[in-house]
Design a protein around this motif. Structure first.
Motif, short mmCIF file in Angstrom:
data_model
loop_
_atom_site.label_atom_id
_atom_site.label_comp_id
_atom_site.label_asym_id
_atom_site.label_seq_id
_atom_site.Cartn_x
_atom_site.Cartn_y
_atom_site.Cartn_z
N THR A 257 25.48 42.51 39.52
CA THR A 257 24.85 41.28 39.02
C THR A 257 23.62 41.59 38.17
O THR A 257 23.14 40.70 37.45
CB THR A 257 24.43 40.36 40.18
N ALA A 302 29.77 33.82 42.58
CA ALA A 302 31.08 33.90 41.92
C ALA A 302 32.02 34.82 42.68
O ALA A 302 33.21 34.52 42.84
CB ALA A 302 30.90 34.38 40.48
N VAL A 303 31.50 35.96 43.17
CA VAL A 303 32.33 36.88 43.95
C VAL A 303 32.76 36.22 45.26
O VAL A 303 33.93 36.33 45.68
CB VAL A 303 31.55 38.19 44.22
N LEU A 305 33.12 33.00 45.93
CA LEU A 305 34.11 31.96 45.65
C LEU A 305 35.47 32.57 45.31
O LEU A 305 36.52 32.02 45.66
CB LEU A 305 33.63 31.07 44.51
N LEU A 306 35.44 33.71 44.62
CA LEU A 306 36.69 34.39 44.27
C LEU A 306 37.43 34.85 45.52
O LEU A 306 38.67 34.79 45.60
CB LEU A 306 36.39 35.58 43.36
N LEU A 307 36.67 35.30 46.52
CA LEU A 307 37.28 35.86 47.72
C LEU A 307 37.73 34.80 48.73
O LEU A 307 38.48 35.12 49.66
CB LEU A 307 36.31 36.84 48.40
N PHE A 310 41.40 34.26 48.05
CA PHE A 310 42.09 35.55 47.96
C PHE A 310 41.24 36.63 48.64
O PHE A 310 40.65 37.49 47.97
CB PHE A 310 42.33 35.93 46.50
N MET A 313 41.75 40.32 47.64
CA MET A 313 41.93 40.58 46.22
C MET A 313 41.21 41.86 45.76
O MET A 313 41.70 42.56 44.87
CB MET A 313 41.40 39.40 45.41
N LEU A 314 40.07 42.17 46.35
CA LEU A 314 39.29 43.32 45.92
C LEU A 314 39.54 44.57 46.77
O LEU A 314 38.81 45.55 46.65
CB LEU A 314 37.80 42.98 45.93
N SER A 319 37.05 43.95 51.33
CA SER A 319 37.26 42.78 52.18
C SER A 319 36.52 42.92 53.51
O SER A 319 35.98 41.95 54.04
CB SER A 319 38.75 42.58 52.44
#
Length: 408
Positions: A257, A302-303, A305-307, A310, A313-314, A319
């Motif tokens: 960030t 943002a990270v 919310l992305l997770l 999903f 996902m990373l 996780s």
């Protein structure tokens, strides 16, 4: 910062390099973090942090005079670069001595000597040389070349990580060799193709006058990176390899960030150096700090919310570390603002004050983090307390920095 077209164009050029590096570094990070075990990644992250600190000893901090000359007196750059390379050779025994001491204190019972040495060499003689060439290009306002170099170096490191993943023998010892090869190749490319064509000439009379500035700036850089990386080393010492690995993953995501903030810091430092001052009153400074904080926290949000939809996902290891992101939500803002304060003092050449402040910040962070991990380290309750640790560090940094900048 004046919002003229040239400034905006230069910032966007630097930011494009940071954005490209952000995407490529994210791929690199995800592969390495999920291919190594959590314990191995914790050891790699802490060894790499140690190498990052040691790299500031290279040439006894003479990178600072090189950058200043590239910014304000580029005709002397060849002489200063010759001095840097000569001092780099002289600084090798000191780097080896400090590296041996760090290994004995932190890594001797956890990591074999060879992979540790390979990681240290990679950081000190690989990435630091790439940084030097990038710094020179930025000082000369060759922002496009610097951006391309940054992206190229990150791309090579990512390609090495991809090869490491498909190779199948995913051990830290194997990765250390791949890391060394990538960094040294990046350094060779930087020197051969991105360093401006200069006639290196050794001018002995120049260096004694600049050594005090170099040593003080180098000391400030070392103290800055000690305070920035100390938490990883303390996690390894107080909580073990696995927690150190989880924490290193969380802090690596947080560090991503900071890339747009560092682009802004770079432009601001050059502006202050050239104009010999910092414009704007308290209201503008407050707005700048609020913007840095918003961008920093927004990146971590943002990270998160992305997770949410999903979670895997990373990757598996990321996780596992993701539960730390929300409790540590304010850490990116405080961390990036402390870095911003250090850059302000560097630009105003308040080197002695910068060192004193960073020493105080380091001591405060070490004390508070040790207290938190000693009291709450047995479970997962330690993560929310880090907001208070980094918040206290920020308050100390802000109060001292703006008091110093207010003096004439």
């Amino acid at each position: 910062m004046s919002p003229d077209r040239a400034t905006i164009s230069a910032y966007l050029t630097i930011l494009s390099g940071s954005a490209g590096r952000l995407v490529i570094s994210l791929v690199y990070f995800l592969i390495v973090a999920n291919t190594l075990t959590l314990g191995e990644f914790g050891l790699f992250a802490t060894a790499s942090s140690t190498g990052l600190i040691l790299s500031r000893l290279l040439a006894f901090g003479f990178v600072s005079p090189v950058y200043r000359v590239a910014t304000v007196k580029p005709r002397l750059l060849g002489a200063y670069l010759a001095g840097f390379f000569g001092l780099a050779v002289l600084s090798v025994p000191l780097i080896l001595l400090v590296a041996a001491l760090a290994y004995r204190l932190l890594f001797e019972d956890r990591l074999a000597l060879l992979p540790f040495a390979l990681i240290i060499v990679s950081e000190v003689f690989g990435w630091r040389v790439v940084e030097l060439v990038s710094i020179v290009n930025n000082g000369l306002r060759r922002f496009r070349q610097a951006a391309i170099l940054v992206i190229l170096g990150s791309s090579l490191r990512t390609l090495a990580a991809i090869a490491f993943y498909f190779f199948g023998h995913a051990s830290l010892a194997t990765w250390a060799w791949a890391y060394l090869g990538t960094t040294m190749l990046s350094a060779v490319i930087a020197l051969a193709f991105f360093l401006p064509r200069l006639r290196l000439r050794f001018v002995r009379a120049l260096y004694p006058r600049r050594m005090a500035d170099a040593v003080f700036a180098g000391a400030a850089e070392i103290v800055f990176y000690v305070q920035a990386e100390l938490d990883k080393l303390l996690m390894l010492a107080l909580a073990g390899e696995r927690i150190a690995g989880l924490y290193a993953i969380a802090m690596r995501v947080i560090d991503l960030t900071a890339m747009p903030v560092r682009s802004f810091n770079q432009m601001l430092v050059q502006k202050i150096m050239q104009e010999r001052g910092l414009g704007g009153g308290a209201r503008r400074r407050a707005l700048v700090e609020a913007a840095i904080a918003a961008i920093s926290v927004g990146g971590l949000v943002a990270v998160i919310l992305l997770l949410l939809p999903f979670p895997g996902m990373l990757g598996r290891n990321v996780s596992e570390a993701a539960y730390l992101f929300l409790p540590m939500l304010l850490v990116p803002a405080f961390r990036n603002l402390v870095e911003y304060h250090a850059e302000l003092l560097y630009a105003r050449e308040r080197t002695g004050s910068r060192i004193a402040l960073l020493c105080a910040v380091t001591a405060l962070k070490a004390g508070l983090l040790s207290w938190v991990m000693t009291r709450f380290g047995s479970g997962d309750d330690w993560a929310p307390w880090l907001n208070l640790v980094f918040g206290a560090v920020y308050l100390l940094s802000a109060s001292v920095t703006y008091r110093l900048l207010g003096r004439r």
